[in-house]
Design an enzyme around this catalytic site. Sequence first.
Site, PDB file in Angstrom:
ATOM      1  N   GLY A  74       0.844  -1.190   0.000  1.00 14.21           N
ATOM      2  CA  GLY A  74       0.000   0.000   0.000  1.00 14.21           C
ATOM      3  C   GLY A  74       0.880   1.241   0.000  1.00 14.21           C
ATOM      4  N   THR A  75       1.961   1.188   0.749  1.00 19.51           N
ATOM      5  CA  THR A  75       2.883   2.326   0.826  1.00 19.51           C
ATOM      6  C   THR A  75       3.428   2.671  -0.556  1.00 19.51           C
ATOM      7  OG1 THR A  75       3.495   1.716   3.083  1.00 19.51           O
ATOM      8  CG2 THR A  75       5.047   3.116   1.883  1.00 19.51           C
ATOM      9  N   ASN A 154      -7.667   4.521   8.816  1.00 20.16           N
ATOM     10  CA  ASN A 154      -7.200   3.280   9.429  1.00 20.16           C
ATOM     11  C   ASN A 154      -7.302   3.260  10.951  1.00 20.16           C
ATOM     12  OD1 ASN A 154      -5.100   5.231   8.480  1.00 20.16           O
ATOM     13  ND2 ASN A 154      -3.849   4.119   9.969  1.00 20.16           N
ATOM     14  N   GLN A 192      -7.754   0.407   3.602  1.00 15.97           N
ATOM     15  CA  GLN A 192      -8.601  -0.097   4.691  1.00 15.97           C
ATOM     16  C   GLN A 192     -10.002  -0.500   4.244  1.00 15.97           C
ATOM     17  OE1 GLN A 192      -7.858  -0.945   7.758  1.00 15.97           O
ATOM     18  NE2 GLN A 192      -5.746  -0.222   7.749  1.00 15.97           N
ATOM     19  N   SER A 212      -3.722  -2.869  -0.608  1.00 21.67           N
ATOM     20  CA  SER A 212      -2.629  -3.674  -0.060  1.00 21.67           C
ATOM     21  C   SER A 212      -3.172  -5.044   0.325  1.00 21.67           C
ATOM     22  CB  SER A 212      -2.066  -2.963   1.168  1.00 21.67           C
ATOM     23  OG  SER A 212      -1.119  -3.771   1.799  1.00 21.67           O
ATOM     24  N   ALA A 213      -2.545  -6.112  -0.193  1.00 21.58           N
ATOM     25  CA  ALA A 213      -3.092  -7.472  -0.038  1.00 21.58           C
ATOM     26  C   ALA A 213      -3.209  -7.933   1.416  1.00 21.58           C
ATOM     27  CB  ALA A 213      -2.211  -8.450  -0.818  1.00 21.58           C
ATOM     28  N   HIS A 214      -2.247  -7.544   2.258  1.00 22.61           N
ATOM     29  CA  HIS A 214      -2.243  -8.134   3.611  1.00 22.61           C
ATOM     30  C   HIS A 214      -3.348  -7.603   4.516  1.00 22.61           C
ATOM     31  CE1 HIS A 214      -0.184  -5.006   6.215  1.00 22.61           C
ATOM     32  NE2 HIS A 214       0.149  -4.537   5.025  1.00 22.61           N
ATOM     33  N   THR A 250      11.004  -7.259 -11.050  1.00 17.13           N
ATOM     34  CA  THR A 250      10.377  -8.534 -11.418  1.00 17.13           C
ATOM     35  C   THR A 250       9.098  -8.749 -10.623  1.00 17.13           C
ATOM     36  OG1 THR A 250      12.535  -9.432 -11.944  1.00 17.13           O
ATOM     37  CG2 THR A 250      10.792 -11.038 -11.530  1.00 17.13           C
ATOM     38  N   CYS A 338       2.102   1.410  12.472  1.00 19.61           N
ATOM     39  CA  CYS A 338       3.335   2.162  12.227  1.00 19.61           C
ATOM     40  C   CYS A 338       3.551   3.216  13.305  1.00 19.61           C
ATOM     41  CB  CYS A 338       3.280   2.848  10.869  1.00 19.61           C
ATOM     42  SG  CYS A 338       2.505   1.848   9.630  1.00 19.61           S
TER      43      CYS A 338
HETATM   44  N1  PLP Z   1      -2.640   3.212   3.882  1.00 16.23           N
HETATM   45  C1  PLP Z   1      -3.415   2.850   4.920  1.00 16.23           C
HETATM   46  C2  PLP Z   1      -4.715   3.537   5.131  1.00 16.23           C
HETATM   47  C3  PLP Z   1      -3.002   1.843   5.788  1.00 16.23           C
HETATM   48  O1  PLP Z   1      -3.765   1.482   6.815  1.00 16.23           O
HETATM   49  C4  PLP Z   1      -1.753   1.215   5.551  1.00 16.23           C
HETATM   50  C5  PLP Z   1      -1.252   0.177   6.484  1.00 16.23           C
HETATM   51  O2  PLP Z   1      -1.585   0.172   7.642  1.00 16.23           O
HETATM   52  C6  PLP Z   1      -0.996   1.617   4.442  1.00 16.23           C
HETATM   53  C7  PLP Z   1      -1.471   2.621   3.640  1.00 16.23           C
HETATM   54  C8  PLP Z   1       0.315   0.982   4.128  1.00 16.23           C
HETATM   55  O3  PLP Z   1       0.128  -0.302   3.573  1.00 16.23           O
HETATM   56  P1  PLP Z   1       1.339  -1.357   3.544  1.00 16.23           P
HETATM   57  O4  PLP Z   1       1.434  -1.907   4.927  1.00 16.23           O
HETATM   58  O5  PLP Z   1       0.907  -2.398   2.561  1.00 16.23           O
HETATM   59  O6  PLP Z   1       2.540  -0.631   3.113  1.00 16.23           O
END
Ligand code: PLP
Length: 401
Positions: A74-75, A154, A192, A212-214, A250, A338
């Site tokens: 996601g980042t 989030n 989210q 973001s997959a996780h 890749t 984070c």
């Molecule tokens: N954006 C939001 C709203 C999130 O909650 C998060 C992760 O907590 C991210 C971005 C970042 O995603 P990733 O952990 O896949 O880098």
Amino acid sequence: MQGKIIYLDHSATTPLDPEALETMNPFLRDVYGNASSIHSLGQEAKKYLENARETFAKLINAESPEEIIFTSSGTESDNLAIKGTAFANKEKGNHIITSSIEHHAVLNTCEYLEENGFEVTYLPVDEYGAVNPKDVKKAINAKTVLVSIMHANNEVGTLQPIKEIAEIIRKENDTRFTKEFGGIYFHTDAVQTAGKIKIDVQSLGVDLLSVSAHKFYGPKGVGALYRRNGTRIVPILHGGHHERNLRAGTENVAGIAGMVKALELSQTKIDKEQERILLLRDKLEKEIIEKIPYTKVNGHSYRRVAGISNISFEFIEGESLVVSLDLKGIECSTGSACASGSTEASHVLKAMCLEPALAQGAVRFSLGKGNTEEDIDYVLKVLPEMVVKLREISPLWKQRK
Ligand code: PLP
């Protein structure tokens, strides 16, 4: 309950769905070719990669698979959307609009751009954590090239008025910008919401969307960026010609296959599952508020993703409560994963103008697939006594009495 873990931190991450893992296994074991290689093994990987792209595009109602860029997180998707658009359109303007409650993947990217000649407007939110679309309209100026507002926050789960903001931008583009500037682009961070709310990029009206997959029972280290055809961006990673020259590196075919399967699985039973989670969350919140004095639910009462419950326990440090709950096998967090480890109150709760004592005592419970009513009953059994004990040793509580 001895030994059992009650996982209430699904907004930080989720366990991998066994079916998603099964989908990934052949790519880790047998179809290990590089999707850019011209030999059979490479081309087989490429075929699955492009199938996954097509399925993903359909799942979010994109017009074509070329609109999907696979990333590492996601980042990275947020960085590519924001820096990629800013740098590609810098001749047209250097102004970006975002909100003060974005994830740091967006906020720190915007700060970086500020250090590099861009101007950023950070919009305020109301007491429920929502951006007012009128503020977006007011903030737009002749130099605006991008608006980035998250789909749901989030920490508190509040849903943002994405469709209304998209409509404002569309009207703005129709009147002022089309000929001379080519328009303002609209990005949303849907990290989210993907897997919890059906994502439809057409009805949302966005040009760029990050996932973001996780966060939806897919593997860690995989994400995607939707980029509407015609949206001008430049790559932020330089290297090979992967992802139509927009994201070098890749492709993680196994991870991508797992992500697409996980999104497919989440979306097929989305309404029923979210309804179930909402009932559990409502029970948790209702009984905490009833049983424990000096508590407050943060975020919007109903314009909120089902699984997130952010509750302030006044006269307690949220972190102490998280540690005490952990000792009882209950996993939750103080805010975004984070931000944990920092004693600073959350930037989201601050932006919502929550009193400092309430912001310090905030805990986020985020519910998901594995949670049952029994889990919630257990939390409700241990939590009141725990809060009493922590308050007894809190100087703030003594001052209050
Ligand atoms: N954006 C939001 C709203 C999130 O909650 C998060 C992760 O907590 C991210 C971005 C970042 O995603 P990733 O952990 O896949 O880098």
